[in-house]
Scaffold this active site. Sequence first.
Site, PDB file in Angstrom:
ATOM      1  N   SER A  81       0.830  -1.203   0.000  1.00 43.17           N
ATOM      2  CA  SER A  81       0.000   0.000   0.000  1.00 43.17           C
ATOM      3  C   SER A  81       0.866   1.256   0.000  1.00 43.17           C
ATOM      4  O   SER A  81       1.911   1.316   0.653  1.00 43.17           O
ATOM      5  CB  SER A  81      -0.911   0.014   1.237  1.00 43.17           C
ATOM      6  OG  SER A  81      -1.563   1.257   1.366  1.00 43.17           O
TER       7      SER A  81
ATOM      8  N   THR B 297      -8.765  -1.216   6.170  1.00 45.81           N
ATOM      9  CA  THR B 297      -9.144  -1.722   4.862  1.00 45.81           C
ATOM     10  C   THR B 297      -9.612  -3.165   4.989  1.00 45.81           C
ATOM     11  O   THR B 297      -9.761  -3.691   6.094  1.00 45.81           O
ATOM     12  CB  THR B 297      -7.966  -1.569   3.864  1.00 45.81           C
ATOM     13  OG1 THR B 297      -8.421  -1.892   2.556  1.00 45.81           O
ATOM     14  CG2 THR B 297      -6.798  -2.465   4.243  1.00 45.81           C
TER      15      THR B 297
ATOM     16  N   LYS C 148     -13.204  -3.581   7.742  1.00 46.58           N
ATOM     17  CA  LYS C 148     -14.052  -2.385   7.744  1.00 46.58           C
ATOM     18  C   LYS C 148     -15.375  -2.576   8.490  1.00 46.58           C
ATOM     19  O   LYS C 148     -15.870  -1.665   9.143  1.00 46.58           O
ATOM     20  CB  LYS C 148     -14.344  -1.934   6.311  1.00 46.58           C
ATOM     21  CG  LYS C 148     -13.165  -1.276   5.622  1.00 46.58           C
ATOM     22  CD  LYS C 148     -13.588  -0.723   4.274  1.00 46.58           C
ATOM     23  CE  LYS C 148     -12.471   0.044   3.604  1.00 46.58           C
ATOM     24  NZ  LYS C 148     -12.909   0.662   2.337  1.00 46.58           N
TER      25      LYS C 148
ATOM     26  N   ASP D 266     -14.214   7.057   2.469  1.00 43.36           N
ATOM     27  CA  ASP D 266     -14.267   6.553   1.094  1.00 43.36           C
ATOM     28  C   ASP D 266     -15.077   7.488   0.207  1.00 43.36           C
ATOM     29  O   ASP D 266     -14.688   7.797  -0.925  1.00 43.36           O
ATOM     30  CB  ASP D 266     -14.877   5.152   1.061  1.00 43.36           C
ATOM     31  CG  ASP D 266     -13.932   4.085   1.578  1.00 43.36           C
ATOM     32  OD1 ASP D 266     -12.710   4.275   1.451  1.00 43.36           O
ATOM     33  OD2 ASP D 266     -14.409   3.071   2.115  1.00 43.36           O
TER      34      ASP D 266
ATOM     35  N   ALA E 126     -21.900  -2.665  -6.590  1.00 42.47           N
ATOM     36  CA  ALA E 126     -22.602  -2.128  -5.421  1.00 42.47           C
ATOM     37  C   ALA E 126     -22.033  -2.689  -4.124  1.00 42.47           C
ATOM     38  O   ALA E 126     -22.731  -2.799  -3.124  1.00 42.47           O
ATOM     39  CB  ALA E 126     -24.093  -2.439  -5.521  1.00 42.47           C
TER      40      ALA E 126
ATOM     41  N   ALA F 187     -16.846  -0.384  -2.139  1.00 41.08           N
ATOM     42  CA  ALA F 187     -16.514   0.856  -2.846  1.00 41.08           C
ATOM     43  C   ALA F 187     -17.769   1.458  -3.463  1.00 41.08           C
ATOM     44  O   ALA F 187     -17.962   2.682  -3.454  1.00 41.08           O
ATOM     45  CB  ALA F 187     -15.465   0.593  -3.917  1.00 41.08           C
TER      46      ALA F 187
END
Length: 292
Positions: A19, A71, A75, A111, A136, A139
């Site tokens: 990351s 992440t 979450k 986000d 959907a 994200a």
Amino acid sequence: MNGERTFLLGLLGEHIMESLTPAMHEAEGRRQGLPLVYRALDPVELGLADVDWPQWLLTARDFGYDGLNVTHPAKQALMGVLDGLSDDAALLGAVNTVTFSGGRAFGENTDHIGFSGALDACGIDASAGNVVQIGAGGAGSAVAYALLKAGTPQVTLVDVDPSRARSLVERLSHAFDASRLRVIPPEEATAAVGAATGLVNCTPIGMDGVSDGSPIDLGALHRGLWVGDAVYRPLRTTLVRAAEDLGCTAFGGAHMVVGQAVASFGMFTGRPASREAMYQAFLQGSGTPAPS
């Protein structure tokens, strides 16, 4: 460093060692002359299975961390252990930023802020017309929320799992008029894009290591359509490149990642971050030249 406090921050999740979030935060801290250390906290790297994510969060708090980005797959797992939630995080059912203060853990979701920032950075007015959104999931929930907040008249959701799309509509209907959301099957997506002013991909299609294709028939793209993609590896997906070739305004997930980082940096430190500086740090870390 002017005797300022040092901030200890972390990213909690799985498969996160590559990351660029730690590098972006530390680069912005250096730019501001702010002592800041950011570490990746990945149980998988330690060979751990059946991870107790709430316990990892509490351990980070007790160890003295000032905040965490969160992440996949933590979450949702952290929701029950937090002392407080922002309205956005409660509605979306997920947190990606946790701040610690006085022994309490408060959850936020940036986000959607990341996507709103991407729209602003690219000069896109999401209220100008209807938008088709492919995907959907996690994200997709944040993107749909951001679009509705931005005034998009109607968001058309397309997902291979219709029940997931309907569940998102139900959640968002608590905050927005349900008539502004609709769900269509994948076979109707091409026609819907032809009548839309915006298109967003919230699936992994186009990601390095997943596929090099597009989530939609590229023949559906047309001039006047703006296009966003949540995928940021590569910087320009097949979808983004095709849209740019048509002269459409298009952006990839890098703008979203940077927007999230800018928002969380401010929550962690109480200081505004430079979007441009963090975007340049992202590009430098990815080894990708800035778009011309």
